[in-house]
Design a protein around this motif. Structure first.
Motif, PDB file in Angstrom:
ATOM      1  N   SER A 128       0.765  -1.121   0.013  1.00  0.00           N
ATOM      2  CA  SER A 128      -0.043  -0.051   0.120  1.00  0.00           C
ATOM      3  C   SER A 128       0.718   1.231   0.064  1.00  0.00           C
ATOM      4  CB  SER A 128      -0.909  -0.049   1.009  1.00  0.00           C
ATOM      5  OG  SER A 128      -1.476  -1.234   1.157  1.00  0.00           O
ATOM      6  N   TRP A 129       2.159   1.232   0.706  1.00  0.00           N
ATOM      7  CA  TRP A 129       2.902   2.315   0.564  1.00  0.00           C
ATOM      8  C   TRP A 129       3.587   2.537  -0.822  1.00  0.00           C
ATOM      9  CZ3 TRP A 129       8.504   2.989   0.068  1.00  0.00           C
ATOM     10  CH2 TRP A 129       8.845   4.095   0.178  1.00  0.00           C
ATOM     11  N   HIS A 130       3.835   1.310  -1.396  1.00  0.00           N
ATOM     12  CA  HIS A 130       4.256   1.431  -2.791  1.00  0.00           C
ATOM     13  C   HIS A 130       3.069   2.097  -3.764  1.00  0.00           C
ATOM     14  CE1 HIS A 130       6.727  -2.121  -2.187  1.00  0.00           C
ATOM     15  NE2 HIS A 130       7.530  -1.277  -1.568  1.00  0.00           N
ATOM     16  N   ALA A 131       1.833   1.988  -3.596  1.00  0.00           N
ATOM     17  CA  ALA A 131       0.837   2.514  -4.145  1.00  0.00           C
ATOM     18  C   ALA A 131       0.743   3.877  -3.955  1.00  0.00           C
ATOM     19  CB  ALA A 131      -0.424   1.799  -4.013  1.00  0.00           C
ATOM     20  N   GLY A 132       1.035   4.108  -2.643  1.00  0.00           N
ATOM     21  CA  GLY A 132       1.147   5.765  -2.202  1.00  0.00           C
ATOM     22  C   GLY A 132       2.030   6.542  -2.875  1.00  0.00           C
TER      23      GLY A 132
END
Ligand code: M6R
Length: 618
Positions: free
Chosen positions: A313-317
């Motif tokens: 989810s951090w990568h998507a962020g």
């Protein structure tokens, strides 16, 4: 982390509990256990290993399976190594009270010492065994009923929990409570049976009526008498609200695929459509997102947006940062929730915080949200699981609508989160006048083509398999990307690490010369994203630098590419799209690659070692 199931009613509880545990195994799978009460005796079976190992034990002794009331647990170890003794359920000193627990009791050591001074002894190293004995001690001292004893004990506990407790002396009831870890209660017809589970999947074929306990709530469940819910702190009664579940059985089954991960990779075209459905109106040049529309001034007046998340989810962020800054021209920072929550960050009421989480239960992300709220920031959530803690804790939000993601390695969560972030960036860009109607329309039309493009891309599966066979023995890999595709490089490396246990690093391609280039030799596979739109010439130079050092190059290129094809050892072609949407395509071959390598190495794809799907402890 950890999965809890329970049943009280007129059916045999064992199959409900065991099948439920199998569905919850994504939450933790280092040990499993079940307690059944047959009207006379407590039957406790537990073991290190998977639910299937537990079944082997119970199959040998069918009397262990008898009873209409029971609780079960699948564990992700926190206190105490995974072994038979530390497995749940845990039983109290008297042998009357039994508990299954998900979470961490932070002051367990103090409580344990206190209990030891009162004559208690402990078999396991767990905080959960401390809790059940604390409940027993309170019950004895206060001479009260189980519900009250649980409540009083929990008021002395610091930490997080969802628990289910059984009392042999009152075998017609179960007591359930939650703080920080989710728990759902399925309500059977006419209050004749009840199901307890960490999520609704274990009871979906029995009932669509569910009550989700809120934090600091305790439920006393009695056959025929129903459920009474009260606040743990002040004992006030809570009006329960029954939700109609939309989840269906086929959504949580493998549907003919060998693994959930593969199913979920293939579900991405549909998941992305479900994410943007009803939100994009290309003909009108409008993006509709009520969570943004209702708070548009918060976004338009924001001095900056801070994105908090963990893992994928951090990568998507990070993709979100590139999207929002590029399209809407609002400054964005992306923070690991675990760092943000503890580093005394500067947050003001002029900040908008976007929290991203598939599960909606990640402890660090939840804590980051609470911190941001306490400083006056407006917090917007992007979650997949409807009604999850993060969805409830945020001021507003948008669901990804990806459907249940069961494989521990996130796939469709990533692409649907990016889809929501793309919609947010366009929405804000159009509200700020940073994008014309026709540009907006073109972008939305491109977005509508993405699902078909992923479908065609999924056909590269055989080619990816061949590449996987060549590099499956690698011990180190490098993933490189630039711009919008730098986060995809990080995500590609994470996927390989978590399911194949091969060490991999993701880097911005140009950073390679600042260190990682020293790793390159003829054994090192380097996966490079070299799509036409996105610093193509620069990436080609980076590829040349790898080639000169004999590294093996596997490049993701745009259909029709000729330049990289000449230099790379292998190329995988992706369809053309606008640069900002390329992550939705470039990530697919990396997902397939790590999947195939893990299968070839005979790894447990859906339940990789040491991991759990939702990280509800910090
Ligand atoms: O449920 P969340 O999105 O908050 O989970 C965050 C991470 O734990 C998760 O993305 C994790 O990194 C996955 N295993 C990645 O595949």
């Amino acid at each position: 982390m950890c999965g809890i199931t329970g049943y009280i009613g007129y059916r045999e509880a064992y199959p409900i509990i065991i099948n439920g545990l199998k569905r919850l195994e994504y939450r933790g799978y280092d040990s499993a256990g079940v307690m059944l009460y047959d009207g006379k005796e407590i039957q406790l079976s537990k073991t290190k290993g998977k639910v299937s190992d537990l079944e082997e034990i119970t199959n040998k002794e069918p009397e262990r399976k008898k009873g209409n009331i029971g609780i079960g647990h699948t564990r992700w170890a926190t206190h105490g190594v995974p072994n038979n003794v530390n497995s749940h359920p845990h039983i109290s000193k008297s042998g009357n009270l039994v508990i299954v627990h998900n979470g961490i009791i932070e002051n367990y050591d103090t409580l344990r010492k206190e209990l030891i001074s009162r004559g208690y002894t402990f078999k396991s190293d767990t905080d959960s065994e401390v809790l059940i004995n604390l409940i027993e001690e309170v019950k004895t001292q206060e001479n009260c009923k189980l519900g009250q004893a649980v409540q009083l004990a929990l008021n002395n506990v610091i930490g997080a929990y969802s628990i289910t407790v059984f009392d042999k002396t009152k075998p017609n009831e179960l007591v359930v409570a939650r703080l920080g870890s989710p728990i759902a209660i399925g309500v059977g017809e006419n209050n004749k049976e009840f199901f307890i589970a960490s999520d609704a999947s274990p009871f979906i074929e029995y009932t669509k009526d569910a009550i989700y306990l809120e934090d600091e709530e305790l439920a006393i469940i009695k056959i025929d008498k129903g459920i009474k819910v009260r606040k743990i702190k002040d004992d006030s009664m809570v009006d329960t609200h029954i939700q109609k579940l939309k989840l269906s059985l086929d959504q949580i089954e493998k549907g003919g695929y060998d693994h959930f991960m593969l199913k979920e990779i293939h579900e991405q075209p549909k998941a992305i459509i479900d994410t943007y459905r009803g939100r994009m109106l290309p003909n009108e040049g409008i993006i509709r997102m009520s969570g943004i529309d209702n708070h548009i001034n918060k976004f338009l007046n924001a001095e900056r947006i801070i994105i908090v998340a963990c893992g994928t989810s951090w990568h998507a962020g990070l993709v979100g940062e590139y999207l929002i800054e590029d399209k809407a021209r609002i400054p964005v920072e992306v923070e690991y929730a675990s760092e943000f929550r503890y580093r005394n960050p500067i947050i003001t009421s002029k900040d908008v915080v976007i929290a991203i989480s598939q599960s909606g239960e990640t402890a660090d992300t939840l804590a980051a949200i609470k911190l941001a709220k306490s400083k006056g920031a407006f917090v917007f959530g992007i979650c997949n699981v409807v009604g999850s803690s993060i969805a409830r804790e945020t001021h507003a939000g948008a669901y990804t609508h990806a459907g249940p993601e069961i494989g521990v390695a996130s796939t469709k969560a990533f692409t649907t989160q990016i889809t929501v972030l793309a919609l947010i960036s366009l929405k804000l860009a159009s509200k700020k006048g940073e994008i014309s109607k026709s540009e907006l329309r073109t972008f939305m039309q491109e977005m509508q083509l993405i699902p078909k493009k992923i479908e065609s891309l999924l056909k590269v599966d055989n080619k990816v398999k061949e590449i996987a066979a060549v590099y499956k023995e690698a011990t180190n890999c490098l993933y490189l990307g630039r711009g919008f595709n730098f986060p995809v490089a990080l995500e590609g490396a994470l996927k390989l690490k978590e399911i194949s246990y091969i060490h991999a690093e993701g880097y911005p391609a140009a950073e390679m010369k600042h260190g990682p280039i020293a790793l390159i030799d003829e054994n090192m596979p380097i996966f490079v994203i070299a799509t036409r739109k996105g610093h193509y010439e620069k990436v080609v130079s980076n590829i040349q630098e790898i080639k000169s050092r004999s590294g093996k190059i596997i490049a993701i290129v745009t259909e029709g590419d000729t330049q990289v094809k000449e230099i790379a050892d292998h190329v995988i072609e992706i369809p053309e799209t606008v640069e900002a949407l390329t992550p939705l395509l470039t990530t697919i071959p990396f997902q397939l690659l790590s999947y195939h390598i893990a299968v070839m190495l005979d790894k447990n794809v859906d339940q990789p070692r040491n991991l759990a799907k939702s990280v509800t402890v910090e």
